[in-house]
Motif scaffolding. Structure first.
Motif, PDB file in Angstrom:
ATOM      1  N   LEU A  96     -29.015  24.652  30.357  1.00 19.82           N
ATOM      2  CA  LEU A  96     -28.110  25.756  30.655  1.00 19.82           C
ATOM      3  C   LEU A  96     -27.283  25.401  31.883  1.00 19.82           C
ATOM      4  O   LEU A  96     -27.839  25.116  32.954  1.00 19.82           O
ATOM      5  CB  LEU A  96     -28.910  27.044  30.911  1.00 19.82           C
ATOM      6  N   ILE A  97     -25.968  25.373  31.720  1.00 21.93           N
ATOM      7  CA  ILE A  97     -25.073  25.025  32.823  1.00 21.93           C
ATOM      8  C   ILE A  97     -24.105  26.178  33.069  1.00 21.93           C
ATOM      9  O   ILE A  97     -23.378  26.600  32.165  1.00 21.93           O
ATOM     10  CB  ILE A  97     -24.277  23.744  32.505  1.00 21.93           C
ATOM     11  N   THR A  98     -24.127  26.705  34.286  1.00 26.79           N
ATOM     12  CA  THR A  98     -23.205  27.761  34.697  1.00 26.79           C
ATOM     13  C   THR A  98     -22.672  27.413  36.087  1.00 26.79           C
ATOM     14  O   THR A  98     -23.007  26.373  36.653  1.00 26.79           O
ATOM     15  CB  THR A  98     -23.909  29.134  34.745  1.00 26.79           C
TER      16      THR A  98
ATOM     17  N   SER B  99     -27.824  37.302  25.694  1.00 26.17           N
ATOM     18  CA  SER B  99     -27.881  37.915  27.026  1.00 26.17           C
ATOM     19  C   SER B  99     -26.589  37.742  27.812  1.00 26.17           C
ATOM     20  O   SER B  99     -26.421  38.344  28.874  1.00 26.17           O
ATOM     21  CB  SER B  99     -29.037  37.314  27.830  1.00 26.17           C
ATOM     22  N   GLY B 100     -25.695  36.898  27.291  1.00 28.63           N
ATOM     23  CA  GLY B 100     -24.446  36.650  28.003  1.00 28.63           C
ATOM     24  C   GLY B 100     -24.582  35.622  29.103  1.00 28.63           C
ATOM     25  O   GLY B 100     -23.725  35.558  30.003  1.00 28.63           O
ATOM     26  N   ALA B 101     -25.623  34.804  29.039  1.00 31.38           N
ATOM     27  CA  ALA B 101     -25.866  33.816  30.084  1.00 31.38           C
ATOM     28  C   ALA B 101     -24.706  32.851  30.262  1.00 31.38           C
ATOM     29  O   ALA B 101     -24.460  32.350  31.368  1.00 31.38           O
ATOM     30  CB  ALA B 101     -27.154  33.039  29.781  1.00 31.38           C
TER      31      ALA B 101
ATOM     32  N   TYR C  28     -38.955  28.187  20.831  1.00 30.32           N
ATOM     33  CA  TYR C  28     -37.854  27.378  21.365  1.00 30.32           C
ATOM     34  C   TYR C  28     -36.503  27.982  20.990  1.00 30.32           C
ATOM     35  O   TYR C  28     -35.618  28.174  21.836  1.00 30.32           O
ATOM     36  CB  TYR C  28     -37.984  25.948  20.823  1.00 30.32           C
ATOM     37  N   PHE C  29     -36.336  28.309  19.709  1.00 30.61           N
ATOM     38  CA  PHE C  29     -35.044  28.829  19.247  1.00 30.61           C
ATOM     39  C   PHE C  29     -34.882  30.318  19.534  1.00 30.61           C
ATOM     40  O   PHE C  29     -33.756  30.804  19.665  1.00 30.61           O
ATOM     41  CB  PHE C  29     -34.862  28.521  17.759  1.00 30.61           C
ATOM     42  N   VAL C  30     -35.993  31.029  19.634  1.00 32.85           N
ATOM     43  CA  VAL C  30     -35.927  32.431  20.076  1.00 32.85           C
ATOM     44  C   VAL C  30     -35.350  32.475  21.492  1.00 32.85           C
ATOM     45  O   VAL C  30     -34.516  33.333  21.816  1.00 32.85           O
ATOM     46  CB  VAL C  30     -37.325  33.084  20.033  1.00 32.85           C
ATOM     47  N   LYS C  31     -35.760  31.519  22.329  1.00 32.41           N
ATOM     48  CA  LYS C  31     -35.238  31.430  23.692  1.00 32.41           C
ATOM     49  C   LYS C  31     -33.740  31.131  23.681  1.00 32.41           C
ATOM     50  O   LYS C  31     -32.971  31.764  24.440  1.00 32.41           O
ATOM     51  CB  LYS C  31     -35.977  30.345  24.460  1.00 32.41           C
ATOM     52  N   VAL C  32     -33.308  30.188  22.820  1.00 33.00           N
ATOM     53  CA  VAL C  32     -31.890  29.862  22.719  1.00 33.00           C
ATOM     54  C   VAL C  32     -31.092  31.102  22.333  1.00 33.00           C
ATOM     55  O   VAL C  32     -30.062  31.431  22.953  1.00 33.00           O
ATOM     56  CB  VAL C  32     -31.651  28.731  21.700  1.00 33.00           C
ATOM     57  N   LYS C  33     -31.546  31.805  21.315  1.00 35.30           N
ATOM     58  CA  LYS C  33     -30.835  33.003  20.835  1.00 35.30           C
ATOM     59  C   LYS C  33     -30.779  34.078  21.918  1.00 35.30           C
ATOM     60  O   LYS C  33     -29.744  34.746  22.096  1.00 35.30           O
ATOM     61  CB  LYS C  33     -31.503  33.549  19.576  1.00 35.30           C
ATOM     62  N   ASN C  34     -31.860  34.244  22.641  1.00 35.73           N
ATOM     63  CA  ASN C  34     -31.882  35.241  23.711  1.00 35.73           C
ATOM     64  C   ASN C  34     -30.890  34.893  24.815  1.00 35.73           C
ATOM     65  O   ASN C  34     -30.237  35.781  25.380  1.00 35.73           O
ATOM     66  CB  ASN C  34     -33.292  35.375  24.287  1.00 35.73           C
ATOM     67  N   LEU C  35     -30.768  33.610  25.136  1.00 36.07           N
ATOM     68  CA  LEU C  35     -29.808  33.182  26.156  1.00 36.07           C
ATOM     69  C   LEU C  35     -28.378  33.471  25.698  1.00 36.07           C
ATOM     70  O   LEU C  35     -27.548  33.953  26.484  1.00 36.07           O
ATOM     71  CB  LEU C  35     -29.975  31.683  26.446  1.00 36.07           C
ATOM     72  N   VAL C  36     -28.102  33.199  24.413  1.00 36.65           N
ATOM     73  CA  VAL C  36     -26.771  33.477  23.876  1.00 36.65           C
ATOM     74  C   VAL C  36     -26.480  34.969  23.911  1.00 36.65           C
ATOM     75  O   VAL C  36     -25.419  35.412  24.380  1.00 36.65           O
ATOM     76  CB  VAL C  36     -26.644  32.931  22.439  1.00 36.65           C
TER      77      VAL C  36
ATOM     78  N   GLY D 138     -19.281  28.552  26.318  1.00 36.21           N
ATOM     79  CA  GLY D 138     -18.855  29.903  26.647  1.00 36.21           C
ATOM     80  C   GLY D 138     -17.805  29.891  27.735  1.00 36.21           C
ATOM     81  O   GLY D 138     -17.489  28.840  28.298  1.00 36.21           O
ATOM     82  N   ASP D 139     -17.265  31.057  28.082  1.00 39.53           N
ATOM     83  CA  ASP D 139     -16.272  31.111  29.154  1.00 39.53           C
ATOM     84  C   ASP D 139     -16.914  31.231  30.533  1.00 39.53           C
ATOM     85  O   ASP D 139     -16.221  31.298  31.554  1.00 39.53           O
ATOM     86  CB  ASP D 139     -15.272  32.255  28.920  1.00 39.53           C
ATOM     87  N   ALA D 140     -18.269  31.212  30.548  1.00 42.61           N
ATOM     88  CA  ALA D 140     -18.975  31.259  31.828  1.00 42.61           C
ATOM     89  C   ALA D 140     -20.050  30.181  31.928  1.00 42.61           C
ATOM     90  O   ALA D 140     -20.882  30.207  32.841  1.00 42.61           O
ATOM     91  CB  ALA D 140     -19.599  32.636  32.032  1.00 42.61           C
ATOM     92  N   GLY D 141     -20.050  29.245  30.986  1.00 38.36           N
ATOM     93  CA  GLY D 141     -21.042  28.182  31.042  1.00 38.36           C
ATOM     94  C   GLY D 141     -21.235  27.517  29.687  1.00 38.36           C
ATOM     95  O   GLY D 141     -20.489  27.785  28.729  1.00 38.36           O
TER      96      GLY D 141
END
Length: 327
Positions: A271-273, A141-143, A131-139, A254-257
């Protein structure tokens, strides 16, 4: 393959499902001894989990030649003492979070680990959960673009046991044992995850108050902090709120979501973009400590490197002690 033969100091609730069974799920690892203060409960625990030896004296377990690694699952006030005893006996340590009940005790543990060359690992197992590995990867990756701010909220109603007379309060509400109140018990996981994602917190201030009057420990906390990366953040914790205010949420802006997730309930990651909103569900293993315990065992066997060491865990205590005004 090196065989890791664990001795448990402490056999409470956390060892029943979260951690204990995981030690036997990894190849080359077994549990050969357990220690507890209550003879009857310790004996029954050993019998229930088919552990051949049980003790009521931690020194006897640490000195047992059949034990070559120690798992410490006691309240935080004794973590440093047992960890230091084990390392001086030449035996690696895996200790429950937080590493100790104060930042000063964490420093003592690190000093002995450095002097002896014996590793000490800390059970910040959420770092390793899918669960948290996914969160870190999203952060990473610049999502959601460049990270601008982090906001943490936690609120829950008082528990029935919080109404107990002082002598019957759980150890988590006795600062001399736990290091603080529920904040010192729950916030470590939150701060460890945030620092793992955004770097060490270098500045923090807090306001800590007891609003409920059920016990002496702080029950309502507000804090602001800044990571070494320059990202600012804030947090609020209330352990005496109304049911309607129940919350367990971290928002990363973030500045993109924006990305939001929970720490304890594992609610779907949001995740909201500009492209819309996505809800992501990530299941975790039945024994939540299995991934980190596997990493610790493989480290001791020489086939992996576990980065969740006492050194990496110490900044959590620094942050909490600063927020609580300990120094």
């Amino acid at each position: 393959m090196k065989q890791i033969r664990w001795g448990f100091i402490g056999c409470g609730e956390v060892t029943e499902k979260k951690s204990g069974p995981a030690f036997r799920e990894v190849e080359g690892s077994d549990v050969v001894a357990v220690m507890g203060r209550n003879p009857r409960k310790t004996r029954l625990y050993a019998e229930r989990h088919h552990i051949p030896k049980w003790y009521t004296d931690a020194s006897e377990l640490i000195d047992d030649p059949d034990v070559n690694a120690i798992y410490i699952a006691t309240p935080p006030s004794s973590h440093a003492t047992f960890a230091i005893m084990a390392m001086k006996a030449g035996k690696p340590v895996y200790v429950e979070k937080p590493l100790a009940s104060s930042y000063d005790d964490c420093v003592r543990v690190n000093r002995v680990s450095e002097q002896t060359g014996i590793p000490c690992f800390v059970a910040y197992y959420r770092r390793y959960l899918p669960y948290f590995v996914k969160v870190k990867n999203l952060v990473n990756s610049g999502a959601i673009g460049k990270i601008m701010n982090v906001q943490l909220r936690f609120s829950c109603p008082p528990r029935e046991i919080d109404h107990s007379i002082p002598s019957e309060l759980p150890w988590r509400l006795q600062p001399d044992i736990s290091g603080g109140g529920y904040f010192y018990d729950l916030a470590p996981h939150q701060f460890d995850l945030l620092q793992y994602m955004f770097g060490i917190i270098i500045k923090t201030e807090g306001i800590c108050i007891n609003r409920g009057g059920f016990y002496k420990a702080e029950d309502t906390i507000s804090a602001c902090f800044q990571f070494e990366s320059g990202v600012p953040g804030s947090g609020s914790w209330c352990f005496v709120g109304h049911e309607s205010s129940r919350d367990d949420r971290i928002e990363v802006i973030g500045d993109a979501g924006m990305l939001s997730f929970s720490v304890f309930s594992y609610a779907p990651i949001e995740l909201i973009t500009s492209e819309g909103q996505t809800s992501i569900t990530v299941p975790n293993p039945p024994y939540v400590q299995l991934p980190i315990i596997k990493s610790v065992i493989e480290h001791l066997q020489g086939s992996n490197v576990c980065v969740c060491t006492s050194v990496s865990a110490t900044p959590v205590n620094w942050v909490m002690d600063r927020i609580l005004g300990k120094f």
